[in-house]
Design a protein around this motif. Structure first.
Motif, short mmCIF file in Angstrom:
data_model
loop_
_atom_site.label_atom_id
_atom_site.label_comp_id
_atom_site.label_asym_id
_atom_site.label_seq_id
_atom_site.Cartn_x
_atom_site.Cartn_y
_atom_site.Cartn_z
N ARG A 99 -8.04 2.14 6.07
CA ARG A 99 -7.96 0.84 6.73
C ARG A 99 -8.18 0.96 8.23
NH1 ARG A 99 -3.06 -2.77 4.01
NH2 ARG A 99 -4.04 -3.04 1.95
N TYR A 100 -8.65 -0.16 8.79
CA TYR A 100 -8.88 -0.26 10.23
C TYR A 100 -7.87 -1.26 10.79
CZ TYR A 100 -11.34 -1.45 14.58
OH TYR A 100 -11.67 -1.67 15.90
N GLY A 101 -7.06 -0.82 11.73
CA GLY A 101 -6.05 -1.71 12.28
C GLY A 101 -5.09 -0.95 13.16
N ARG A 102 -3.87 -1.42 13.24
CA ARG A 102 -2.86 -0.83 14.13
C ARG A 102 -1.77 -0.08 13.37
NH1 ARG A 102 -2.24 -5.39 18.96
NH2 ARG A 102 -4.49 -5.71 19.25
N GLY A 103 -1.98 0.11 12.07
CA GLY A 103 -1.06 0.93 11.30
C GLY A 103 0.22 0.24 10.91
N GLN A 104 0.24 -1.07 10.97
CA GLN A 104 1.47 -1.81 10.67
C GLN A 104 1.27 -2.62 9.40
OE1 GLN A 104 1.88 -4.02 14.30
NE2 GLN A 104 2.89 -2.37 15.38
N TRP A 105 1.39 -1.95 8.25
CA TRP A 105 1.27 -2.61 6.95
C TRP A 105 2.58 -2.42 6.21
CZ3 TRP A 105 -2.98 0.44 8.68
CH2 TRP A 105 -4.08 -0.33 9.08
N GLU A 106 3.30 -3.49 6.06
CA GLU A 106 4.65 -3.43 5.48
C GLU A 106 4.61 -2.86 4.06
OE1 GLU A 106 8.42 -6.45 4.60
OE2 GLU A 106 6.57 -7.19 5.51
N GLY A 107 5.52 -1.94 3.81
CA GLY A 107 5.65 -1.37 2.49
C GLY A 107 4.68 -0.26 2.16
N LEU A 108 3.84 0.15 3.12
CA LEU A 108 2.85 1.19 2.89
C LEU A 108 3.08 2.37 3.83
CD1 LEU A 108 -0.44 -0.89 2.55
CD2 LEU A 108 1.07 -0.11 0.72
N HIS A 109 2.74 3.57 3.37
CA HIS A 109 2.73 4.74 4.23
C HIS A 109 1.38 4.76 4.97
CE1 HIS A 109 6.36 6.46 2.45
NE2 HIS A 109 5.88 6.10 1.28
N SER A 110 1.42 4.93 6.29
CA SER A 110 0.21 4.92 7.10
C SER A 110 0.12 6.19 7.93
CB SER A 110 0.20 3.70 8.04
OG SER A 110 0.34 2.50 7.31
N GLU A 111 -1.05 6.83 7.92
CA GLU A 111 -1.29 8.03 8.71
C GLU A 111 -2.58 7.85 9.50
OE1 GLU A 111 -0.23 11.91 6.95
OE2 GLU A 111 -0.05 10.82 5.05
N ARG A 112 -2.47 7.97 10.82
CA ARG A 112 -3.63 7.73 11.70
C ARG A 112 -4.64 8.87 11.57
NH1 ARG A 112 -5.68 8.60 16.85
NH2 ARG A 112 -6.41 6.74 17.96
N LEU A 113 -5.91 8.49 11.49
CA LEU A 113 -7.00 9.48 11.40
C LEU A 113 -7.67 9.66 12.76
CD1 LEU A 113 -8.53 8.29 8.01
CD2 LEU A 113 -6.93 10.19 8.40
N PHE A 114 -8.23 8.59 13.32
CA PHE A 114 -8.87 8.65 14.64
C PHE A 114 -9.08 7.23 15.15
CE2 PHE A 114 -11.84 9.53 11.17
CZ PHE A 114 -12.61 8.37 11.18
N GLY A 115 -9.36 7.12 16.42
CA GLY A 115 -9.50 5.82 17.07
C GLY A 115 -10.91 5.29 17.02
N GLU A 116 -11.10 4.15 17.71
CA GLU A 116 -12.39 3.49 17.74
C GLU A 116 -12.64 2.91 19.12
OE1 GLU A 116 -15.41 3.18 17.03
OE2 GLU A 116 -15.35 2.32 14.99
N TRP A 117 -13.88 2.71 19.47
CA TRP A 117 -14.26 2.08 20.72
C TRP A 117 -15.50 1.24 20.43
CZ3 TRP A 117 -15.15 6.74 18.94
CH2 TRP A 117 -16.43 7.29 19.03
N ILE A 118 -15.77 0.26 21.27
CA ILE A 118 -16.87 -0.65 21.03
C ILE A 118 -17.82 -0.65 22.22
CG2 ILE A 118 -15.62 -2.15 19.44
CD1 ILE A 118 -15.03 -4.03 21.74
N ALA A 119 -19.07 -1.02 21.94
CA ALA A 119 -20.09 -1.10 22.98
C ALA A 119 -21.16 -2.08 22.51
CB ALA A 119 -20.70 0.27 23.25
#
Length: 306
Positions: A143-163
């Motif tokens: 998933r793409y987001g801020r890691g705040q999904w209630e009831g789920l375990h979330s582990e960050r992989l890497f960030g993103e930037w836009i251009a």
């Protein structure tokens, strides 16, 4: 109630909750026209108008709200009760991810997963709609987001930037105008809830155009419009890299805007004991770490990960 009627009610619940026939049809494995026909059939059988159809999706009538309230919870209970009886295999893993991260980042790395874990059968579901773990037999998701999904375990992989990105055809039509000043370029609306073009111009200067050439409700549609030369889009660099490397999109200027969202591995508590997920998670985190370490020193993406 006949089985047909129960099927119609289940499709109605999907449509009511998604608010879009296309998303509900994708989850129900139907065409949009077939699902639309089923909804009209349900309305005819009940003698009530349940849905209001508009250019931006569907909404519930008063009767539709009453029906959803009456039957929605029952379908949730049935799905939840049946989840424990699904064909559970530790050597098979079902993963859901958006088409962008699936095709541009995950799939090119899968040969290494197959080599490391030939016993693991990976079932991939490519969808822009967030999987509903309570009702769908999916073990994990990217998933793409801020890691705040209630009831789920979330582990960050890497960030993103836009251009800003544009097709070579558009750049040619603009006559090679100054890539650092986008004030006179045709801009595509940013699908993000916040208008990040405002953040872009506030950060890097220039005059923000008053209007957009077109607005979109999904990043995939906006990316396709940029590929067709309709206008300049704010591209995610991770998921746009393959298109940029192929010369189908060109980054305009040298300014990159980091965003607060990142890419995450998420999974429900029921998947914690899944041995296939343990193997995939270990491999995925190693790949994400290797990806971040290989970023060129001094590159905007490397600075973002720092």
């Amino acid at each position: 109630m006949t089985r047909l009627s129960l099927d119609l009610l289940q499709q109605f619940v999907l449509v009511a909750r998604h608010g879009k026939l296309s998303r509900a049809a994708e989850q129900a494995h139907l065409t949009v026209s077939a699902l639309s026909h089923q909804m009209r059939q349900l309305e005819e059988r009940l003698g009530r108008r349940l849905l209001e159809r508009g250019p931006r999706g569907v909404s519930l009538t008063v009767e539709g709200c009453r029906l959803l309230e009456a039957v929605g919870g029952h379908f949730d209970g049935i799905e939840h009760a049946l989840m424990r009886y699904r064909d559970y295999r530790h050597d098979a893993l079902t993963l859901s991810a958006s088409p962008g991260i699936m095709s541009s980042w995950l799939v090119p790395r899968l040969p290494r997963l197959v080599a490391a874990h030939p016993e693991l059968e990976l079932n991939l579901q490519s969808s822009s709609t967030l999987v509903e773990f309570e009702r769908e037999p999916v073990d994990c998701a990217l998933r793409y987001g801020r890691g705040q999904w209630e009831g789920l375990h979330s582990e960050r992989l890497f960030g993103e930037w836009i251009a800003p990105v544009a097709a070579p055809e558009l750049i040619a039509r603009m006559g090679g105008a100054n890539h650092d000043d986008l004030s006179d370029w045709p801009l595509l609306g940013d699908p993000h809830p916040a208008d990040r073009w405002r953040d872009w111009f506030a950060r890097f200067g220039g005059r923000l155009p008053e209007r957009r050439v077109a607005n979109f409700d999904s990043i995939d549609a906006a990316r396709h419009a940029a590929l067709e030369g309709l206008g300049v889009g704010l591209g995610r660099m991770v998921t746009s890299k393959s298109l940029i490397d192929a010369g189908l999109l060109v980054v305009l200027g040298h300014n990159y805007l980091p965003v607060q969202e990142a890419y995450w591995l998420v999974y429900p508590p029921r998947s914690q004991d899944h041995r296939g997920l343990h193997a995939f998670r270990e491999w995925l985190l190693a790949e994400a770490d290797d990806y971040c370490r290989r970023l060129p020193i001094g590159s905007p993406e490397a600075a973002l990960e720092d």
